[in-house]
Design a protein around this motif. Structure first.
Motif, PDB file in Angstrom:
ATOM      1  N   GLU A  67       0.983  -0.806  -0.088  1.00 41.80           N
ATOM      2  CA  GLU A  67      -0.436  -0.016  -0.034  1.00 41.80           C
ATOM      3  C   GLU A  67       0.728   1.156   0.187  1.00 41.80           C
ATOM      4  N   ARG A  68       1.895   1.384   0.194  1.00 41.31           N
ATOM      5  CA  ARG A  68       2.889   2.191   0.819  1.00 41.31           C
ATOM      6  C   ARG A  68       3.438   2.427  -0.365  1.00 41.31           C
ATOM      7  N   GLU A  70       2.256   1.633  -3.515  1.00 39.67           N
ATOM      8  CA  GLU A  70       1.335   2.320  -5.106  1.00 39.67           C
ATOM      9  C   GLU A  70       0.985   3.859  -4.187  1.00 39.67           C
ATOM     10  N   ALA A  71       0.618   3.561  -2.885  1.00 35.79           N
ATOM     11  CA  ALA A  71       0.906   5.264  -2.950  1.00 35.79           C
ATOM     12  C   ALA A  71       1.754   6.866  -3.141  1.00 35.79           C
ATOM     13  N   ASP A  72       2.901   5.527  -3.453  1.00 35.64           N
ATOM     14  CA  ASP A  72       4.120   6.524  -3.694  1.00 35.64           C
ATOM     15  C   ASP A  72       3.893   6.449  -5.545  1.00 35.64           C
ATOM     16  N   ALA A  74       1.372   6.590  -7.620  1.00 36.14           N
ATOM     17  CA  ALA A  74       0.166   7.078  -7.521  1.00 36.14           C
ATOM     18  C   ALA A  74       0.163   8.847  -7.400  1.00 36.14           C
ATOM     19  N   ARG A  75       1.116   8.970  -6.331  1.00 34.76           N
ATOM     20  CA  ARG A  75       1.766  10.731  -6.318  1.00 34.76           C
ATOM     21  C   ARG A  75       2.679  10.545  -7.009  1.00 34.76           C
ATOM     22  N   GLU A  78       0.077  11.703 -10.197  1.00 34.32           N
ATOM     23  CA  GLU A  78      -0.692  12.453 -10.229  1.00 34.32           C
ATOM     24  C   GLU A  78      -1.025  14.047 -11.156  1.00 34.32           C
TER      25      GLU A  78
END
Lengths: 192, 192
Positions: A67-68, A70-72, A74-75, A78
DNA sequence: GTATCAACAGACCGACAGTCGGTTTGTCAA
DNA sequence: TTGACAAACCGACTGTCGGTCTGTTGATAC
């Protein structure tokens, strides 16, 4: 039914946190359930109440790590509308995220082994492979029939670069070289 | 000192053969030393006389498998002088050799785990990675500074294709598609 | 004949993942 | 308030497994 649930969630979360540390430091095989219990100061019964087995505990750890990452990713993507630009940015973010030892040990080294190649790729399919395929399809420079295979090869190639980078002595310069190579690789694959 | 040595070599060879079968069928973790002893009808003492541990037995198995694959590769390259043509032929031979379940289980799935990524790549370095790098260097279309990284990516890509092929339902058509994709991949990487 | 040593035999050990019968404790309905 | 219920937790115990250790055997060298 609140104090009980809270307590359970706290124990579970604590176990995941402790296991993350131990798995990262000693690897999956090098970490005994005993060690997790001792470090977390939790009883055997409590652990097996929350997780059916050692691999399930690992899967829970993997989830949080994924999840971490993936969040990176996604950012990094952006605001990018061009599929290839987004793909490139995501690749760079992925390479950069391997600076974290947790990602290296848990995600790159242990996960394929513990889960098995098949389940490992299925997970990747849901998380990242699907996005890569979508980007390649939208871009259109790869024949539709070959998108699946090329997406796999691209993912494997990026993982390989990440592993090489993870082993490098001088991380800073190796990271720069790795990102340049990854960019070059993308260009060549897409025939730029 | 002949009957004795012969007997020892026979026992050793028998153990490797039996272990190859069991490792292929049940994987490394799924194969207990007990099972090897029972199947081979050899005592514990005998096995540990020839191999210091389970991983050494696996390494011996891996060696024989690797040698077979390497021989196939060498035969495919025979007579080819152009480095890229040889590289292409070797890749195709490699993809074809994954039709053998021994190669899939022992070489692709278990070896990286049992040996660890580092030792696994060192072995590859000696066996195949070195040749890939030499071919890329001789061809010259990849910048010298990037040959190492691209060789790794190429190897990883081929392994990925091999794994996908190994999982395919219809092996015949999947093999054709895999070889076409591998050729395409090579063309793109080398900027043909 | 006998000393030697590789090859083998198998009882044994510690570590480990997982199980199981029980105990504690928060919740909620009566 | 109380008693039924269930989630959370406890820890002794078990089976399995990789590996060790103390022999025994039989071919070979002298």
């Amino acid at each position: 039914m609140n104090k009980k649930i809270d307590r359970g969630q706290a124990t579970r979360g604590h176990l995941v946190a402790v296991a993350t540390g131990l798995f990262t430091e000693h690897g999956y095989d090098g970490t005994s359930i005993e060690a997790v219990l001792r470090t977390a100061e939790v009883s055997r019964g409590a652990l097996y109440h929350h997780f059916p087995g050692k691999d399930a505990l690992f899967a829970a750890v993997l989830d949080t790590v994924y999840e971490r990452v993936e969040a990176d990713g996604a950012r990094a993507v952006e605001g990018l509308t061009d599929p290839v630009a987004a793909l490139r940015a995501a690749c760079m973010a992925w390479i950069r995220s391997t600076a974290d030892p947790v990602v290296r040990q848990v995600l790159l080294i242990d996960a394929p082994t513990v889960l098995g190649w098949q389940r490992w790729r299925e997970l990747d399919e849901q998380r990242t492979l699907g996005k890569i395929k979508a980007a390649l399809r939208r871009d259109g420079r790869i024949p539709a029939a070959r998108v699946d295979l090329f997406a796999h090869v691209l993912l494997a190639g990026m993982n390989e670069i990440a592993m090489l980078l993870a082993r490098a002595d001088d991380h800073r310069s190796a990271a720069a070289e790795a990102e340049a190579a990854a960019g070059d690789l993308l260009d060549r694959l897409l025939g730029a």
